[in-house]
Write an enzyme that holds these catalytic residues in place. Structure first.
Site, PDB file in Angstrom:
ATOM      1  N   HIS A 143       0.841  -1.198   0.000  1.00 38.43           N
ATOM      2  CA  HIS A 143       0.000   0.000   0.000  1.00 38.43           C
ATOM      3  C   HIS A 143       0.875   1.248   0.000  1.00 38.43           C
ATOM      4  CE1 HIS A 143      -3.643  -2.322   0.866  1.00 38.43           C
ATOM      5  NE2 HIS A 143      -4.328  -1.202   0.717  1.00 38.43           N
ATOM      6  N   HIS A 148       0.727  -2.801   9.396  1.00 36.35           N
ATOM      7  CA  HIS A 148       2.152  -2.682   9.113  1.00 36.35           C
ATOM      8  C   HIS A 148       2.864  -1.957  10.243  1.00 36.35           C
ATOM      9  CE1 HIS A 148       2.342  -4.215   5.005  1.00 36.35           C
ATOM     10  NE2 HIS A 148       1.215  -3.579   4.757  1.00 36.35           N
TER      11      HIS A 148
END
Length: 423
Positions: free
Chosen positions: A190, A237
């Site tokens: 992303h 993350h």
């Protein structure tokens, strides 16, 4: 050696899940009561498997025929979330992650803001953004963005399966989504797409379009920052994953930006370009499927490669038939000052009609390719979810389906627009 040790300590510091949890608490995200106690109970059991509960770490490591460890952030025996706006994680129908764990949100504004940031790296955004570029802005620009996006995402997904770092441990991290939880963590794709797309958009469009440079820089900074911060907010993350994704995307952009014109020219003009493109992308997909056992990243990789091949083949057919979608050279540099209500209405109408056609293409191809692949490779298709976890089904389904979506984006839909007078 001293520098290496300092860098190792810095990397460990940035990978610490407590930093992610602290950022989430700063933004008003709270897990169930007893969250910290559950972390302490699992503290002596070793590393958590892909961000999952401690029990998952005791399961066998991924190997042939095994899936990634499932990490859903559930706390055994944990109470409900503290008072606040309660939500459930977004889940993936292809995985077995449990999306029933509630969490509490103190700031709805930040939740929706970072949810928007996450969507800027998801399929919904891509199926709106790229068609809008092709049909309403500049096909020349759109083709080059697709080339860079395909390579950024492909290299990012393959790197994940090579490095195989787990998601941040949960607890202490609260998982606000589990859609991509079966994938590995390093680097954040992303963050890679959220860096590569706005920077490539700026590099390719400035000078071709008339707009202030500061506007482009601010847009790129806000876009990139929103996507990167959203992945930490969602608990998917670590800070290190996001920084690595950001730097990796810049490195890929430095390599591919100077040659993107050569690649696009090859796709358009070389006689055997479609055959080479289809073969190359298919070979890259097969290679990526051999890197690790099943996860959602394998299907996403085949999907990206199929879309890129379809767009390239559609561009080639357009060029060979003389259907040039690029703005005439005498209209450059392009400007947004000529925007009128009629032009805006036509743009929205093109987007609506075109996206509906793309979605119908996806549905029809999905219905056709999955049973066909199961029949060819003698795989039971009573349970579609399990069948799609086989490479023999997932690779042709994703590659063919999204290849047709990309081809429709570049050739079929523009031909329809010309036929009905919307071009």
């Amino acid at each position: 050696m001293a520098l290496c040790r300092r860098l190792a300590r810095l990397a460990a510091h940035l990978q610490d899940p407590q930093k992610v949890a602290s950022f989430q608490r700063l933004c008003g995200v709270e897990g169930p009561s007893g969250w910290a106690d559950a972390e302490q109970r699992g503290g002596g059991r070793g590393a958590l498997a892909n961000g999952g509960p401690a029990a998952a770490a005791a399961e066998p490591a991924a190997g042939p025929g095994r899936q990634h460890p499932v990490g859903n952030g559930a706390v055994p025996g944990g109470a409900g979330p503290p008072p606040g706006w309660r939500r459930r994680p977004r889940r993936n129908s292809l995985t077995e992650e449990d999306g029933s764990q509630e969490f509490s949100i103190r700031s709805r504004f930040l939740y929706y803001l970072f949810s928007l940031g996450t969507e800027l790296g998801n399929e919904l955004f891509y199926i709106l953004f790229f068609p809008f570029c092709f049909w309403n802005l500049d096909a020349w620009l759109g083709r080059r963005l697709i080339i860079i996006w395909v390579w950024v995402m492909y290299l990012g997904q393959c790197t994940k399966d090579v490095i195989r770092w787990p998601r941040p441990a949960s607890p202490p991290v609260v998982k606000l989504e589990v859609f991509y939880n079966s994938e590995y963590s390093m680097p954040s794709t992303h963050a890679m797409s959220g860096t590569a797309i706005p920077l490539a958009l700026l590099l390719l469009s400035y000078g071709r379009w008339q707009y202030p440079l500061m506007f482009g820089l601010i847009l790129a900074f806000c876009w990139c920052s929103l996507v990167c911060c959203s992945r930490i907010y969602m608990g998917m993350h670590s800070i290190l994953d996001v920084i690595a994704g950001f730097l990796y995307a810049i490195l890929i952009l430095v390599v591919f930006h100077p040659v993107v014109d050569l690649i696009d020219n090859f796709n358009l003009t070389y006689k055997y370009a479609p055959l080479i493109i289809i073969s190359l992308h298919l070979a890259l997909g097969i290679f990526s499927f051999t890197l690790d056992t099943w996860s959602t990243s394998r299907g996403d990789t085949a999907q990206i490669l199929g879309c890129g091949a379809g767009v390239a083949c559609g561009s080639h057919v357009n060029y060979m038939l003389g259907l040039n979608l690029d703005p005439p050279p005498d209209t450059l540099p392009l400007s947004l000052s000529s925007l009128t209500v009629t032009v805006f209405g036509k743009a929205i109408l093109r987007l609506l009609i075109g996206v509906v056609i793309l979605l119908l293409t996806k549905i029809v191809m999905k219905k056709a390719t999955i049973p066909l692949a199961c029949k060819i490779f003698c795989i039971p298709h009573d349970d579609v979810r399990k069948a799609r976890q086989r490479m023999e089904v997932e690779l042709p389904y994703r590659y063919i389906t999204y290849g047709m979506v990309g081809f429709s984006l570049m050739f079929i839909v523009p031909c329809l627009f010309q036929f009905i007078g919307l071009s």
